[in-house]
Design a protein around this motif. Structure first.
Motif, mmCIF file in Angstrom:
data_model
loop_
_atom_site.group_PDB
_atom_site.id
_atom_site.type_symbol
_atom_site.label_atom_id
_atom_site.label_comp_id
_atom_site.label_asym_id
_atom_site.label_seq_id
_atom_site.Cartn_x
_atom_site.Cartn_y
_atom_site.Cartn_z
ATOM 1 N N LEU A 172 0.836 -1.200 0.000
ATOM 2 C CA LEU A 172 0.000 0.000 0.000
ATOM 3 C C LEU A 172 0.873 1.252 0.000
ATOM 4 O O LEU A 172 2.097 1.178 0.054
ATOM 5 N N GLY A 173 0.213 2.405 -0.066
ATOM 6 C CA GLY A 173 0.919 3.673 0.066
ATOM 7 C C GLY A 173 1.287 4.282 -1.269
ATOM 8 O O GLY A 173 0.911 3.787 -2.328
ATOM 9 N N GLY A 174 2.016 5.381 -1.213
ATOM 10 C CA GLY A 174 2.448 6.074 -2.420
ATOM 11 C C GLY A 174 3.477 5.235 -3.158
ATOM 12 O O GLY A 174 4.144 4.384 -2.570
ATOM 13 N N HIS A 175 3.585 5.490 -4.468
ATOM 14 C CA HIS A 175 4.516 4.720 -5.294
ATOM 15 C C HIS A 175 5.895 5.370 -5.200
ATOM 16 O O HIS A 175 6.359 6.032 -6.103
ATOM 17 N N GLY A 176 6.525 5.184 -4.058
ATOM 18 C CA GLY A 176 7.852 5.741 -3.822
ATOM 19 C C GLY A 176 8.522 4.870 -2.782
ATOM 20 O O GLY A 176 7.963 3.849 -2.357
ATOM 21 N N ASP A 177 9.716 5.268 -2.377
ATOM 22 C CA ASP A 177 10.462 4.409 -1.459
ATOM 23 C C ASP A 177 9.815 4.328 -0.074
ATOM 24 O O ASP A 177 10.231 3.524 0.761
ATOM 25 N N GLU A 178 8.786 5.162 0.172
ATOM 26 C CA GLU A 178 8.060 5.109 1.454
ATOM 27 C C GLU A 178 6.851 4.180 1.381
ATOM 28 O O GLU A 178 6.012 4.160 2.283
ATOM 29 N N MET A 179 6.707 3.434 0.278
ATOM 30 C CA MET A 179 5.559 2.527 0.159
ATOM 31 C C MET A 179 5.528 1.553 1.343
ATOM 32 O O MET A 179 6.545 1.341 2.015
ATOM 33 N N VAL A 180 4.347 0.958 1.580
ATOM 34 C CA VAL A 180 4.163 0.159 2.792
ATOM 35 C C VAL A 180 3.802 -1.293 2.439
ATOM 36 O O VAL A 180 2.642 -1.627 2.238
ATOM 37 N N LEU A 292 1.851 4.578 6.662
ATOM 38 C CA LEU A 292 0.966 5.052 5.601
ATOM 39 C C LEU A 292 0.842 6.575 5.637
ATOM 40 O O LEU A 292 0.876 7.253 4.601
ATOM 41 N N GLN A 293 0.712 7.105 6.843
ATOM 42 C CA GLN A 293 0.602 8.567 6.997
ATOM 43 C C GLN A 293 1.850 9.262 6.453
ATOM 44 O O GLN A 293 1.767 10.281 5.782
ATOM 45 N N LYS A 294 3.007 8.669 6.738
ATOM 46 C CA LYS A 294 4.268 9.263 6.292
ATOM 47 C C LYS A 294 4.328 9.274 4.763
ATOM 48 O O LYS A 294 4.709 10.263 4.128
#
Ligand code: APR
Length: 308
Positions: A172-180, A292-294
């Motif tokens: 889940l999450g944004g499509h970047g290195d912060e994905m979850v 997810l918030q991050k």
């Protein structure tokens, strides 16, 4: 009546998406690009492959948006891909101009279309597409989660020597290195990954998944991944056109779900003929919700930069 699928951007992901879609024989395909001759050449080449694979679809290449008129699906892949050392966010302003134009030109000719966005930074480009076209949010969906989850599934399959079909992963999450990557919900034939893999191996797979796009950019050096992203788009388009009610991780518009508002973000979404039919909400642990918030904060900051 046959379905019509237009793909804006006939580069690596666009033309590979056409290839996967042609194999599925779910609609006629139009490839549009600014480079003269290239979409026409690729379309003709693909058309000439149809007798070999036995699929009756029409493939047209064009430099003119007029050829997209009356499309059921518009796929936007036009834009610049990443080069080594670039993040997806580095593409923001250049790709926003390209996507804005693609969205304006296509909605004018296909007022009932559903938009599937692939251009990066993905979540922001999906939001931009919704704004520019003015369509209901459920008619825009971004591809990222199917790809990220497929990468994780591939890595688990390599690690365990189990069929990819037995492996279910949810990122889940944004499509970047912060994905979850949701390790708790991911499983092999129903057995949670956390029970099968030692913690350090699981962490290594999560990390490789997060950096999966960058790993390929560093190997290719001149562009970014296209086989897996394109296969992911084709699966989403098939789910929509066949009204499958398929639940896949997608960048969808959130209006309160997961505590997030007015953002496109990677969540499990049910896809059918109307586009995004439903957002599925997992019960997340506090640490998953915090991650997810991050990730959402990064997406929201980029959306704000576009001043829409
Ligand atoms: N209109 C139409 N097509 C355009 C435009 C435009 N204004 N600007 C660029 N293009 C085309 C290019 O000519 C090129 O053929 O978009 C295509 C992009 O193809 P590639 O350079 O091969 O890039 P690709 O790997 O397909 O990635 C495209 O998808 O996955 C994302 O991060 C990736 O944002 C990137 C996008």
């Amino acid at each position: 009546m046959r379905n019509k699928i237009s793909i804006v951007g006939a580069g690596m992901t666009g033309s590979t998406t056409a290839h996967w879609l042609a194999e599925k024989e779910i609609g006629d395909i139009v490839l549009v690009d600014i480079v003269e001759g290239m979409p026409q050449g690729k379309a003709l080449d693909l058309q000439e492959a149809m007798p070999v694979i036995g699929k009756d679809i029409r493939v047209v290449g064009s430099n003119d948006y007029a050829d997209t008129a009356g499309s059921d699906i518009i796929i936007i892949t036009a834009g610049l891909p990443r080069k080594p050392g670039m993040s997806r966010d580095d593409l923001l302003f250049a790709n926003a101009d390209i996507v804005r134009k693609a969205a304006e030109e296509t909605i004018a000719r296909s007022p009932n279309a559903i938009f599937v966005v692939l251009t990066n930074p993905l979540d922001v480009m999906a939001y931009l597409t919704m704004k520019v076209t003015g369509v209901e949010p459920h008619r825009v969906v971004g591809q990222a989660g199917v790809l990220d989850s497929a990468r994780m599934r591939a890595f688990v399959a390599m690690e365990l020597g189990v069929s990819v079909e037995n492996i279910h992963c949810y990122v889940l999450g944004g499509h970047g290195d912060e994905m979850v990557p949701l390790t708790r919900a991911s499983n092999v034939a129903g057995i949670p990954l956390e029970e099968i893999l030692p913690a350090d191996r699981l962490e290594a797979i999560v990390e490789r998944t997060r950096k999966g796009g960058g790993e390929i950019v560093n190997l290719l050096k001149t562009g970014s991944a296209y086989y897996a992203p394109a296969a992911a788009v084709a699966q989403m388009v098939e789910a929509i056109l066949k009204d499958k009610h398929l639940i896949v991780p997608s960048a969808a518009y959130l209006n309160g779900q997961y505590g997030l508002n007015n953002i496109f973000f990677g969540v499990p979404a049910q896809l059918g003929r109307q586009g995004v039919e439903k957002i599925i909400e997992y019960r997340l642990s506090p640490s998953e919700q915090a991650a997810l918030q991050k990730s959402a904060q990064g997406v929201a900051e980029n959306i704000a930069k576009l001043k829409l």
